[in-house]
Design a protein around this motif. Structure first.
Motif, PDB file in Angstrom:
ATOM      1  N   ARG A 196       0.844  -1.186   0.000  1.00 46.66           N
ATOM      2  CA  ARG A 196       0.000   0.000   0.000  1.00 46.66           C
ATOM      3  C   ARG A 196       0.888   1.248   0.000  1.00 46.66           C
ATOM      4  O   ARG A 196       2.013   1.225   0.486  1.00 46.66           O
ATOM      5  N   VAL A 231       1.628   4.767   1.430  1.00 46.32           N
ATOM      6  CA  VAL A 231       1.384   5.680   2.546  1.00 46.32           C
ATOM      7  C   VAL A 231       1.548   7.109   2.042  1.00 46.32           C
ATOM      8  O   VAL A 231       2.576   7.460   1.461  1.00 46.32           O
ATOM      9  N   ARG A 232       0.543   7.924   2.285  1.00 49.45           N
ATOM     10  CA  ARG A 232       0.540   9.274   1.746  1.00 49.45           C
ATOM     11  C   ARG A 232       1.241  10.267   2.659  1.00 49.45           C
ATOM     12  O   ARG A 232       1.084  10.236   3.880  1.00 49.45           O
ATOM     13  N   HIS A 239      -6.331   5.062   8.403  1.00 47.40           N
ATOM     14  CA  HIS A 239      -5.021   4.831   7.807  1.00 47.40           C
ATOM     15  C   HIS A 239      -4.693   6.032   6.926  1.00 47.40           C
ATOM     16  O   HIS A 239      -5.558   6.872   6.673  1.00 47.40           O
ATOM     17  N   ASP A 267      -3.311   5.648   3.771  1.00 45.56           N
ATOM     18  CA  ASP A 267      -2.923   4.991   2.525  1.00 45.56           C
ATOM     19  C   ASP A 267      -3.928   5.261   1.411  1.00 45.56           C
ATOM     20  O   ASP A 267      -5.139   5.292   1.631  1.00 45.56           O
TER      21      ASP A 267
END
Length: 255
Positions: free
Chosen positions: A196, A198-199, A226, A228
């Motif tokens: 995934r 992650v921002r 989350h 993501d």
């Protein structure tokens, strides 16, 4: 699900370039994707012995929001990089010569102003990708997931904030998270979903204005638990992908 748009980012932190189609190669990124970067003057990056480094070693939107206003276009046949920045005449630099790379670095450093640390270098290393992760990957975002974030926050978010290679429509929000470790068919290519995404604060930057006018990482945590959005994939078997092509899981016939 189907491919809506495809983008490459030849220079880390600079403009997305739309592509109607592209041929993927096993173990590689999109051709020319994150091929170049502007290494800050204090970055230890060594083009003779390239190794992955965190993004803060390079000019990047997470730290340098102003870069969103530097519009660039790369010609893979000639090696020329065109750059347009507000208030300056168009610039054309040769990425294939030391003199050309030095001129590109000087042009971008002048635009960055105080955000340029030391004497930045415009760098590349054959076979190296200036990705946010060490693997050579293709990034994929399900637009249903992005729309879920927009609905939860009452905002409209330009997909280019998230700088993905492939945007796909159809399917349910966050479905791509269930693909981790599985293989997908994307057009004529086969990929394995590995992680995934992650921002980070880079997504706060409006790609049209260069302003930090949204908080996707905080909003994702607040509404979905989350930070993501999207997934990384490795190319297992190469082939052509194009806008309009299908995406489906390789191990079943799910659309």
């Amino acid at each position: 699900m189907r491919i809506e748009t495809i983008y490459r980012y030849p220079v880390k932190g600079l403009t997305a370039e739309a592509m109607e189609e592209v041929t993927l190669t096993p173990g590689e990124t999109l051709p020319h994707d994150r091929r170049f970067a502007l290494a800050q003057g204090d970055s230890p990056f060594d083009a003779a012995a390239p190794a992955w480094l965190p993004k803060r070693n390079f000019a990047c939107l997470m730290v340098n929001a102003r870069l969103a206003l530097a519009h660039s276009a790369f010609d893979g046949r000639t090696g020329e990089l065109a750059i347009r920045t507000p208030g300056a005449p168009p610039f054309l630099g040769d990425t294939r010569s030391p003199e050309g790379r030095a001129a590109i670095a000087a042009h971008l450093a002048a635009f960055m102003g105080e955000e340029a640390r030391g004497t930045p270098r415009f760098v590349e290393a054959p076979g190296h990708s200036f990705s946010d992760v060490a693997k050579k990957v293709v990034s994929i975002i399900g637009l249903s997931s992005l729309h879920a974030l927009e609905q939860a926050t009452g905002t409209t978010l330009d997909p280019l904030r998230f700088r993905a290679n492939v945007y796909v429509s159809g399917g349910s929000p966050w479905a791509e998270f269930d693909w981790i470790g599985r293989e997908i068919l994307l057009g004529q290519a086969r990929l394995r979903i590995v992680k995934r995404i992650v921002r980070c604060p880079a997504t706060e930057v409006n790609p049209a204005t260069g302003e930090r006018d949204a908080e996707p990482p905080r909003w994702l945590r607040q509404h979905f638990g989350h930070a993501d959005l999207g997934v990384y994939a490795e190319v297992i078997a190469g082939g052509r992908i194009a806008a309009g092509d299908a995406l489906q899981l390789h191990d079943d016939d799910a659309p």
